[in-house]
Design a protein around this motif. Structure first.
Motif, mmCIF file in Angstrom:
data_model
loop_
_atom_site.group_PDB
_atom_site.id
_atom_site.type_symbol
_atom_site.label_atom_id
_atom_site.label_comp_id
_atom_site.label_asym_id
_atom_site.label_seq_id
_atom_site.Cartn_x
_atom_site.Cartn_y
_atom_site.Cartn_z
ATOM 1 N N ARG A 219 63.125 49.954 1.609
ATOM 2 C CA ARG A 219 64.325 50.052 2.442
ATOM 3 C C ARG A 219 64.936 51.442 2.388
ATOM 4 N N ARG A 220 64.848 52.052 1.200
ATOM 5 C CA ARG A 220 65.461 53.379 1.030
ATOM 6 C C ARG A 220 64.495 54.510 1.395
ATOM 7 N N GLY B 136 61.021 42.107 8.023
ATOM 8 C CA GLY B 136 61.703 42.474 9.257
ATOM 9 C C GLY B 136 62.075 43.947 9.326
ATOM 10 N N LEU B 137 61.739 44.692 8.291
ATOM 11 C CA LEU B 137 62.047 46.121 8.258
ATOM 12 C C LEU B 137 61.295 46.875 9.352
ATOM 13 N N ILE B 138 60.162 46.351 9.751
ATOM 14 C CA ILE B 138 59.329 47.052 10.734
ATOM 15 C C ILE B 138 59.954 46.974 12.134
ATOM 16 N N ASP B 139 60.644 45.852 12.445
ATOM 17 C CA ASP B 139 61.162 45.703 13.806
ATOM 18 C C ASP B 139 62.679 45.768 13.890
ATOM 19 N N ALA B 140 63.344 46.076 12.784
ATOM 20 C CA ALA B 140 64.793 46.238 12.829
ATOM 21 C C ALA B 140 65.134 47.434 13.711
ATOM 22 N N GLU B 141 66.316 47.399 14.327
ATOM 23 C CA GLU B 141 66.744 48.533 15.142
ATOM 24 C C GLU B 141 66.823 49.776 14.241
ATOM 25 N N PHE C 171 57.161 43.053 18.833
ATOM 26 C CA PHE C 171 57.288 42.427 20.145
ATOM 27 C C PHE C 171 58.262 41.252 20.114
ATOM 28 N N ARG C 172 58.827 40.983 18.935
ATOM 29 C CA ARG C 172 59.635 39.770 18.803
ATOM 30 C C ARG C 172 61.012 39.842 19.438
ATOM 31 N N ASN C 173 61.657 41.010 19.322
ATOM 32 C CA ASN C 173 63.026 41.060 19.836
ATOM 33 C C ASN C 173 63.107 41.500 21.302
ATOM 34 N N GLY C 174 61.970 41.850 21.871
ATOM 35 C CA GLY C 174 61.929 42.108 23.305
ATOM 36 C C GLY C 174 62.408 43.479 23.746
#
Ligand code: C2E
Ligand code: MG
Ligand code: MG
Ligand code: MG
Length: 273
Positions: A32-33, A85-90, A127-130
């Motif tokens: 994360r850091r 979820g770190l890969i697709d977080a904003e 591709f999950r959050n579109g």
């Protein structure tokens, strides 16, 4: 007695599990850091035309150097970034990779690398959050990059979902003008029907097929079949993991136009590329 022993095993197993879970949490906290602390970078690996060895493009590969852990291989931290979820977080790892790739393409403009195509790897999770097509569109505009210079690599598993939202995003990405590549091709379960349905431009022949070329009749036949299929569907081909001249010669003879692998260069930092 047997019961006692069983209990003992059980406890041992649980302690082991706890240790592994703890290790995971620690790794994730460090991951994360990693990006804010500047521990991430991209390495670039050449893709060359097999006939004349001219440079056609590169693949960007994510690297993590942790001061405490040293170099952590992608096979270890990418799955963790995906599960967490770190890969697709904003603004997460996926967005960071795309932004770096666009910055590199912008830096290449007007120089000897201006015609190269740069490939970034995508996780199915992105591709999950579109919002992937919008993010890519924004980054291309922000960096003033020609969309045709950017290639996005996805894996077969993404296409197996038959998910409408994924399908729409693939077409939206195509509409932007970026190229789509199917990574590790041949290891999944994609069918001919699926290849016709999705808008891919490039098939990347998995390293496992290239490895046995010229030594194993089955590997030869499989690559021959993939080349035939790619030609029929008018797809470009890149062979992964080309390590020897013999493999390169074989691929060229079979009609595969592009190769990537240690024979043509290891993944290296941008300044060395
Ligand atoms: P990949 O996309 O299939 O990348 C090719 C892998 O093969 C890379 O491993 C590369 O270093 C390695 N390779 C290249 N040429 C040769 C060769 O001639 N021989 C051998 N034995 N290996 C070769 P790497 O860099 O460790 O990356 C592993 C995987 O991690 C990648 O496989 C990709 O699935 C994933 N990955 C890497 N960067 C990213 C990223 O930015 N985002 C996502 N989502 N995944 C990434
Ligand atoms: Mg790849
Ligand atoms: Mg690959
Ligand atoms: Mg691979």
């Amino acid at each position: 007695r047997a019961k006692e022993q069983g209990g003992g095993h059980h406890q041992f197993y649980r302690a082991d599990m706890n240790e592994r879970a703890l290790e995971r949490v620690q790794l994730l906290n460090r991951l994360r850091r990693a990006q804010p602390q500047g521990e991430l970078s991209l390495h670039y690996q050449a893709q060359r035309r097999l006939t004349d060895r001219s440079l056609l493009g590169a693949e960007a590969l994510l690297r993590w150097h942790s001061p405490q852990l040293g170099n952590v291989p992608p096979d270890r931290f990418i799955p963790l970034a995906e599960e967490s979820g770190l890969i697709d977080a904003e603004g997460g790892l996926g967005d960071w990779v795309l932004a770096r790739c666009c910055a590199t393409l912008a830096a290449w403009q007007g120089g000897p690398h201006a015609q190269l195509r740069l490939a970034a790897n995508l996780s199915a999770r992105q591709f999950r959050n579109g919002r992937l097509p919008a993010t890519v569109a924004r980054l291309l505009t922000e960096h003033g990059v020609n969309p045709q210079r950017l290639e996005l690599e996805v894996t077969e598993s993404l296409l197996l979902d038959h998910d409408q939202a994924t399908q729409q995003q693939l077409f939206a990405l195509k509409d932007l003008g970026v190229a789509l590549a199917l990574d590790d091709f041949g290891t999944g379960y994609s069918s001919l029907a699926m290849l016709r349905r999705v808008p891919v431009d490039v098939l990347k022949i998995d390293r496992s097929f290239v490895k046995d070329l010229g030594q194993d009749g089955e590997a030869d036949a499989l690559v021959r079949a993939i080349v035939g299929m790619a030609k029929a569907l008018k797809l470009q081909l890149v062979a992964e993991g080309v390590e020897t001249e013999a493999q390169a010669a074989f691929l060229n003879a079979l009609g595969c136009e592009t190769g990537q692998g240690w024979l043509f260069g290891r993944p290296v930092p941008l300044e060395d590329f």
